[in-house]
Write an enzyme that holds these catalytic residues in place. Structure first.
Site, PDB file in Angstrom:
ATOM      1  N   GLU A 140      25.858  58.570 -41.802  1.00 11.84           N
ATOM      2  CA  GLU A 140      24.855  57.762 -41.127  1.00 11.84           C
ATOM      3  C   GLU A 140      24.518  56.614 -42.070  1.00 11.84           C
ATOM      4  OE1 GLU A 140      21.212  59.792 -40.060  1.00 11.84           O
ATOM      5  OE2 GLU A 140      20.324  57.900 -39.369  1.00 11.84           O
ATOM      6  N   ARG A 171      27.051  72.558 -48.361  1.00  8.79           N
ATOM      7  CA  ARG A 171      26.902  71.268 -49.021  1.00  8.79           C
ATOM      8  C   ARG A 171      26.814  71.440 -50.527  1.00  8.79           C
ATOM      9  NH1 ARG A 171      22.931  67.410 -47.476  1.00  8.79           N
ATOM     10  NH2 ARG A 171      23.458  67.720 -45.311  1.00  8.79           N
ATOM     11  N   LYS A 212      18.883  61.850 -48.894  1.00  8.08           N
ATOM     12  CA  LYS A 212      18.817  60.387 -48.857  1.00  8.08           C
ATOM     13  C   LYS A 212      17.377  59.918 -48.766  1.00  8.08           C
ATOM     14  CE  LYS A 212      22.250  59.971 -45.819  1.00  8.08           C
ATOM     15  NZ  LYS A 212      23.160  59.366 -44.851  1.00  8.08           N
TER      16      LYS A 212
HETATM   17  P1  ATP Z   1      20.662  63.599 -45.687  1.00  6.24           P
HETATM   18  O1  ATP Z   1      20.316  64.911 -45.084  1.00  6.24           O
HETATM   19  O2  ATP Z   1      20.360  63.477 -47.135  1.00  6.24           O
HETATM   20  O3  ATP Z   1      20.180  62.402 -44.902  1.00  6.24           O
HETATM   21  P2  ATP Z   1      23.104  63.679 -44.336  1.00  6.24           P
HETATM   22  O4  ATP Z   1      23.853  64.939 -44.388  1.00  6.24           O
HETATM   23  O5  ATP Z   1      22.316  63.443 -43.097  1.00  6.24           O
HETATM   24  O6  ATP Z   1      22.235  63.536 -45.638  1.00  6.24           O
HETATM   25  P3  ATP Z   1      25.144  61.889 -43.553  1.00  6.24           P
HETATM   26  O7  ATP Z   1      25.264  60.455 -43.808  1.00  6.24           O
HETATM   27  O8  ATP Z   1      24.873  62.322 -42.177  1.00  6.24           O
HETATM   28  O9  ATP Z   1      24.049  62.444 -44.550  1.00  6.24           O
HETATM   29  O10 ATP Z   1      26.406  62.647 -44.133  1.00  6.24           O
HETATM   30  C1  ATP Z   1      27.724  62.290 -43.816  1.00  6.24           C
HETATM   31  C2  ATP Z   1      28.620  63.466 -44.028  1.00  6.24           C
HETATM   32  O11 ATP Z   1      28.535  63.904 -45.379  1.00  6.24           O
HETATM   33  C3  ATP Z   1      28.213  64.622 -43.150  1.00  6.24           C
HETATM   34  O12 ATP Z   1      29.369  65.161 -42.566  1.00  6.24           O
HETATM   35  C4  ATP Z   1      27.597  65.605 -44.097  1.00  6.24           C
HETATM   36  O13 ATP Z   1      27.901  66.895 -43.677  1.00  6.24           O
HETATM   37  C5  ATP Z   1      28.262  65.276 -45.426  1.00  6.24           C
HETATM   38  N1  ATP Z   1      27.341  65.558 -46.523  1.00  6.24           N
HETATM   39  C6  ATP Z   1      26.121  65.043 -46.728  1.00  6.24           C
HETATM   40  N2  ATP Z   1      25.542  65.575 -47.825  1.00  6.24           N
HETATM   41  C7  ATP Z   1      26.437  66.446 -48.345  1.00  6.24           C
HETATM   42  C8  ATP Z   1      26.454  67.332 -49.478  1.00  6.24           C
HETATM   43  N3  ATP Z   1      25.419  67.409 -50.311  1.00  6.24           N
HETATM   44  N4  ATP Z   1      27.553  68.086 -49.692  1.00  6.24           N
HETATM   45  C9  ATP Z   1      28.602  68.007 -48.863  1.00  6.24           C
HETATM   46  N5  ATP Z   1      28.656  67.209 -47.783  1.00  6.24           N
HETATM   47  C10 ATP Z   1      27.593  66.435 -47.513  1.00  6.24           C
HETATM   48 MG    MG Z   2      23.383  63.596 -41.180  1.00  8.05          MG
END
Ligand code: ATP
Ligand code: MG
Length: 565
Positions: free
Chosen positions: A37, A262, A272
């Site tokens: 995102e 994760r 984030k």
């Molecule tokens: P946040 O919850 O901090 O906003 P997010 O998971 O919503 O992070 P995205 O931009 O949606 O962030 O993540 C893009 C991809 O990266 C998704 O498929 C997510 O599963 C993966 N991802 C995000 N954070 C992690 C992590 N700590 N470890 C492994 N994969 C991750």
């Molecule tokens: Mg997400």
């Protein structure tokens, strides 16, 4: 499959893919995607997902898309889109011509929503957001039906069309899936599919004032792109029945979703939201502050893409949430830089040394090895003279046992140069601080060995006072004091655990003259000090700035620590 595959490189995701290939479920295709995102910069957790998705495509000769999940116009920006693309490329992956945006699918999603309304599977609900939440019930109690649940198809079509046309204010209505308000899975209790948001979108501008929810977007985006294995993190496991429901009710192509744990790192926050707070509140200098777990921060710190990819390989992929030691990441960059980083001499906290028997005004060039791990890196020349700087820490007036560096009357080796013996100590008459050492050198020990076979126990690094260059050196430590920054007393926040000493700036360091040409972003081992990177933004020819990427393992610090215990 490569023949040298280690146990860590086989994982449950590959097992699932192997089964699908064997059964022909996706006609031999492997097609993954990385779906960020664009509401922040990528961090090391995303790297895990990137390496997994692009890595699987590579391994199976398949494809991996880059898709921006841009369904929330209020938080998303082009700045993030560009930064994410740069970071994925920097890590070494290529989406070729397969760059997608969920917003490209808004019309298709709208048409599918209409299809569900016509099938009696979705309805316009006039409850406000918190009323919807209130009706949803809890894990222990079932939800209650919305009073609008049984509107006619005609009325729903009419209202949804008018939502789209902008007739209603934000939050006044939603479109909801008609599933089951008593489902044990809260995600299945008539989830919201569309909300009204009169906000400009970074790509579609003001074309839309209703936006699909993430849950109504993600699975269908995968379907449209022909993704075979939709890999996401564990928290989406109980969203899967909902994604399945949408795909089945719409009767469209159905990818397989696989969830993995994760990455969490000690001494780091990874959300984030929190990273944005750290930036906005000025706890760090920006998203690319070298203390941040962001890829741009790690890059500025001196991390190499190879070291991050290798780290991701080492941690593997599992189904269980756990906490990975930051030291593992650090070790990965150390291991890579040990192989590739040229060695140079730099004195971080200088102490002047005058060699009294060295011919006044004279200097000479000495040969120094560029990288003992890589003979092809060759040698360079470093200037030596009668006035040098050594590291303050390399001298102790009253040395404890096992301190093998310089002290009064003791002889040590100056790396690549001569044996020197400390003959006198000059102190500031006011403070009593040592400000200069007087030494003599033995001309017969040139190159670092004594013809008479006598040994010294310590070798220290140095720079020539007149030839060396001034540099600013930034020493970074963990941004947080606790391994788990969220471990706070009641009412506290992770900010309470910020490390006030996570950055130390040394402004009068001295580096050998070969560093005059240090390209911004180039990486070195400062002998005996650690790995450093010329700051890509602030370092210039006339104002060198180096960031410490990682320390070397320091045996003396370990001994000192033990002795203090
Ligand atoms: P946040 O919850 O901090 O906003 P997010 O998971 O919503 O992070 P995205 O931009 O949606 O962030 O993540 C893009 C991809 O990266 C998704 O498929 C997510 O599963 C993966 N991802 C995000 N954070 C992690 C992590 N700590 N470890 C492994 N994969 C991750
Ligand atoms: Mg997400």
């Amino acid at each position: 499959m490569s023949q040298t595959e280690s146990p860590a490189s086989t994982n449950f995701v590959k097992e699932i893919i192997n089964k699908d290939l064997a059964s022909g479920r996706f006609d031999d295709r492997v097609h993954t995607r990385f779906p960020p995102e664009p509401n922040g910069y990528l961090h090391i957790g995303h790297a895990k997902s990137i390496c997994l998705n692009f890595g699987l495509a590579e391994k199976y000769g398949g494809l991996c898309n880059l898709r921006f999940d841009d369904t929330n116009p209020t938080k998303e920006e082009d700045e993030y889109v560009e930064a994410i693309k740069e970071d994925v490329r920097w890590l070494g992956f290529d989406w070729e011509d397969r760059l997608y945006y969920a917003s490209d699918f808004f019309q298709q999603l709208y048409d599918w929503a209409v299809q569900l309304i016509k099938a009696g599977k979705a309805y316009v609900c006039d409850l406000a957001f918190d009323q919807v939440r209130d009706h949803r019930g809890t894990l222990k109690t079932p939800g209650r039906d919305s009073p609008y649940r049984n509107r006619s198809v005609e009325e729903n079509l009419d209202l949804f069309e008018r939502m789209r046309e902008g007739e209603f204010p934000d939050g006044s209505r939603t479109l909801r899936a008609k599933i089951d308000m008593a489902s044990p899975n809260l995600n299945m209790r008539d989830p919201v599919m569309y909300r009204i948001l009169h906000a400009s979108h970074h790509r579609t501008g003001d074309k839309w004032c209703i936006y699909p929810m993430y849950d109504f977007t993600h699975g269908q985006s995968d379907s449209i792109e022909g993704i075979t294995h939709s890999i996401c993190t564990l928290e989406f496991e109980n969203h899967r029945p909902l994604y399945d429901w949408f795909l089945d009710e719409l009767n469209i192509y159905h990818p397989r979703q696989i969830e993995f744990a994760r990455l969490n790192l000690t001494y780091m926050v990874m959300s984030k939201r929190k990273l944005l707070e750290l930036v906005r509140e000025g706890h760090v200098s920006g998203w690319d502050d070298p203390r941040m777990p962001t890829l741009c921060g790690l890059r500025r710190r001196g991390y190499t893409p190879e070291s991050i990819r290798n780290f991701c390989k080492t941690i593997g992929v599992t189904k269980y949430n756990s906490l990975t030691d930051f030291a593992l990441l650090e070790n990965s960059v150390r291991e890579h830089l040990n192989r590739v980083a040229p060695r140079v001499m730099a004195v971080l906290r200088p102490l002047k040394v005058v060699i009294e028997n060295y011919p006044a005004g004279q200097s000479e060039q000495l040969d120094a090895v560029n990288n003992p791990e890589d003979p092809s890196a060759g040698t360079r020349q470093v200037p030596f003279s009668g006035e040098l700087y050594i590291e303050r820490d390399d001298f102790l007036e009253d040395p404890p046992k096992k301190f093998f560096r310089l002290s009064p009357g003791r002889e040590v080796r100056l790396r690549y140069a001569y044996f020197v013996t400390c003959t006198d100590v000059v102190k500031d008459p006011k403070t009593g601080d040592v400000i200069e050492l007087r030494c003599t050198y033995d001309p017969a020990t040139k190159g670092g060995n004594a013809p008479d076979g006598r040994k010294v126990k310590g070798t220290i690094h140095w720079v020539s006072a007149a030839h060396s260059l001034a540099a600013e050196v930034r020493l970074y430590d963990h941004l947080f004091l606790k391994a788990d920054p969220d471990d706070v007393s009641e009412g506290g926040t992770y900010r309470d655990n910020l490390n006030p000493n996570s950055l130390e700036v040394l402004t009068d360091s001295r580096v050998e003259p070969s560093l005059a040409a240090a390209e911004p972003g180039s990486r070195y081992q400062f002998e005996r000090c650690g790995y450093f990177c010329a700051d890509p933004i602030d370092s210039r020819r006339d104002r060198l700035v180096f960031n410490r990427t990682a320390t070397l393992r320091d045996t003396w610090a370990k001994i000192a620590k033990k002795q203090n215990q």
